[in-house]
Design a protein around this motif. Structure first.
Motif, PDB file in Angstrom:
ATOM      1  N   UNK A   8       0.855  -1.178   0.000  1.00 48.42           N
ATOM      2  CA  UNK A   8       0.000   0.000   0.000  1.00 48.42           C
ATOM      3  C   UNK A   8       0.886   1.222   0.000  1.00 48.42           C
ATOM      4  N   UNK A   9       0.432   2.276  -0.673  1.00 48.41           N
ATOM      5  CA  UNK A   9       1.175   3.537  -0.684  1.00 48.41           C
ATOM      6  C   UNK A   9       0.201   4.692  -0.495  1.00 48.41           C
ATOM      7  N   UNK A  10       0.635   5.688   0.243  1.00 48.45           N
ATOM      8  CA  UNK A  10      -0.140   6.908   0.395  1.00 48.45           C
ATOM      9  C   UNK A  10       0.210   7.834  -0.774  1.00 48.45           C
ATOM     10  N   UNK A  11      -0.791   8.260  -1.551  1.00 55.18           N
ATOM     11  CA  UNK A  11      -0.551   9.145  -2.685  1.00 55.18           C
ATOM     12  C   UNK A  11       0.128  10.414  -2.180  1.00 55.18           C
ATOM     13  N   UNK A  21      -6.891   7.430   4.033  1.00 51.53           N
ATOM     14  CA  UNK A  21      -8.279   7.505   3.599  1.00 51.53           C
ATOM     15  C   UNK A  21      -8.434   6.759   2.282  1.00 51.53           C
ATOM     16  N   UNK A  22      -9.681   6.453   1.922  1.00 55.16           N
ATOM     17  CA  UNK A  22      -9.956   5.734   0.681  1.00 55.16           C
ATOM     18  C   UNK A  22      -9.346   6.445  -0.528  1.00 55.16           C
ATOM     19  N   UNK A  55     -15.521   3.602  -2.117  1.00 52.90           N
ATOM     20  CA  UNK A  55     -16.641   2.855  -2.680  1.00 52.90           C
ATOM     21  C   UNK A  55     -17.905   3.085  -1.860  1.00 52.90           C
ATOM     22  N   UNK A  56     -19.019   3.022  -2.531  1.00 51.37           N
ATOM     23  CA  UNK A  56     -20.298   3.172  -1.825  1.00 51.37           C
ATOM     24  C   UNK A  56     -20.558   1.919  -0.994  1.00 51.37           C
ATOM     25  N   UNK A  84      -4.793  -0.697  11.416  1.00 52.96           N
ATOM     26  CA  UNK A  84      -5.169   0.652  11.016  1.00 52.96           C
ATOM     27  C   UNK A  84      -6.500   0.629  10.273  1.00 52.96           C
ATOM     28  N   UNK A  85      -7.365   1.560  10.638  1.00 54.33           N
ATOM     29  CA  UNK A  85      -8.621   1.704   9.929  1.00 54.33           C
ATOM     30  C   UNK A  85      -8.535   2.934   9.065  1.00 54.33           C
ATOM     31  N   UNK A  86      -9.215   2.893   7.920  1.00 56.06           N
ATOM     32  CA  UNK A  86      -9.264   4.067   7.067  1.00 56.06           C
ATOM     33  C   UNK A  86     -10.083   5.130   7.760  1.00 56.06           C
ATOM     34  N   UNK A  87      -9.603   6.354   7.687  1.00 53.76           N
ATOM     35  CA  UNK A  87     -10.294   7.470   8.329  1.00 53.76           C
ATOM     36  C   UNK A  87     -11.503   7.868   7.508  1.00 53.76           C
ATOM     37  N   UNK A  88     -12.471   8.476   8.147  1.00 48.59           N
ATOM     38  CA  UNK A  88     -13.671   8.959   7.446  1.00 48.59           C
ATOM     39  C   UNK A  88     -13.380  10.202   6.676  1.00 48.59           C
TER      40      UNK A  88
END
Length: 88
Positions: A8-11, A21-22, A55-56, A84-88
């Protein structure tokens, strides 16, 4: 990238204020992730194959229906952040 182990990479790198985040996390081969490091895509002359998006709930549910209950293929384990959870 063209292969190697996926990561995984953070843009926008976390060191530059990027969040988990997504729309800021993408899959990347290890080689490209290492080459990008904590730089921006523009700095290293890279571009995204597909813009990340959230994603919805309906899309996630429809994808989930294709798998048996509690299904998690062992090959996915290296690609998931369990702490780690993705942030809202």
């Amino acid at each position: 990238g063209t292969g190697g182990d996926m990561t995984f990479d953070h843009v926008i790198p976390r060191s530059r204020g990027g969040r988990t985040t997504w729309d800021n996390v993408v899959a990347s081969c290890s080689r490209c992730n290492l080459a990008k490091s904590n730089k921006t895509l523009k700095q290293v002359g890279m571009h995204l194959r597909q813009k990340p998006f959230r994603p919805s709930a309906e899309k996630l549910q429809n994808i989930g229906r294709k798998f048996p209950p509690n299904y998690l293929h062992e090959s996915w384990m290296d690609f998931l952040y369990w702490d780690a959870e993705l942030e809202e």
